[in-house]
Scaffold this motif. Structure first.
Motif, PDB file in Angstrom:
ATOM      1  N   VAL A  28       0.738  -1.333   0.000  1.00 29.94           N
ATOM      2  CA  VAL A  28      -0.062   0.044   0.144  1.00 29.94           C
ATOM      3  C   VAL A  28       0.929   1.233  -0.124  1.00 29.94           C
ATOM      4  O   VAL A  28       0.492   2.006  -0.682  1.00 29.94           O
ATOM      5  N   LYS A  29       2.036   1.218   0.862  1.00 31.91           N
ATOM      6  CA  LYS A  29       2.731   2.519   0.908  1.00 31.91           C
ATOM      7  C   LYS A  29       3.357   2.803  -0.564  1.00 31.91           C
ATOM      8  O   LYS A  29       3.594   3.778  -0.882  1.00 31.91           O
ATOM      9  N   PHE A  30       3.960   1.548  -1.210  1.00 22.76           N
ATOM     10  CA  PHE A  30       4.511   1.714  -2.432  1.00 22.76           C
ATOM     11  C   PHE A  30       3.504   2.256  -3.531  1.00 22.76           C
ATOM     12  O   PHE A  30       3.951   3.136  -4.041  1.00 22.76           O
ATOM     13  N   GLN A  31       2.352   1.680  -3.529  1.00 19.84           N
ATOM     14  CA  GLN A  31       1.278   2.079  -4.354  1.00 19.84           C
ATOM     15  C   GLN A  31       0.826   3.618  -4.046  1.00 19.84           C
ATOM     16  O   GLN A  31       0.654   4.003  -5.108  1.00 19.84           O
ATOM     17  N   SER A  32       0.896   4.112  -3.035  1.00 17.09           N
ATOM     18  CA  SER A  32       0.332   5.232  -2.807  1.00 17.09           C
ATOM     19  C   SER A  32       1.347   6.378  -3.225  1.00 17.09           C
ATOM     20  O   SER A  32       1.188   7.372  -3.431  1.00 17.09           O
TER      21      SER A  32
END
Length: 128
Positions: A28-32
């Motif tokens: 999620v952090k990478f995609q955000s």
């Protein structure tokens, strides 16, 4: 039956991926950061000590798709309205999670959604 087993397995995976190995959190952090996310960002407002803070809750694509898959199997077995009732219970369980969640903490949504789906299915079986 198959959709119910799938919900249980996905819930176990989601709990492990968020709580234990934290794979979903890094995803999620990478995609955000990439500004590409296969899910929903749900904005909400929290009021703390006369301050209004805007926050986002993150809901993955599977958190939407798997309960809908279960509800559609109930629709096929029963009626469209009873299948929608399962979706209402799933949405209620999601609302409960978002309402009781602590700030800046990640939660696996699938276990809550699975409980909501199963409660909705129990109500459907009582009605039908």
């Amino acid at each position: 039956f198959s959709a119910g087993i799938l919900l249980i397995l996905i819930s176990i995976y989601d709990w492990i991926a968020v709580r234990k190995i934290k794979h979903m959190i890094s995803l999620v952090k990478f995609q955000s950061e990439s500004k590409i996310f296969a899910g929903l960002l749900i904005p909400y407002v929290k009021q703390e000590k006369k301050k209004v803070k805007r926050e986002n809750a993150i809901l993955g694509g599977g958190d939407i798709g798997f309960p809908l898959l279960f509800a559609s199997s109930v629709m096929q077995e029963q009626t469209i309205w009873l299948g929608l009732l399962v979706s209402v219970f799933a949405a209620g369980s999601l609302f409960y999670l978002l309402y009781t969640a602590e700030k800046n903490k990640f939660y696996p949504a699938m276990p809550f959604l699975t409980v909501g789906c199963f409660l909705g299915y129990i109500v459907v079986r009582l009605i039908a």
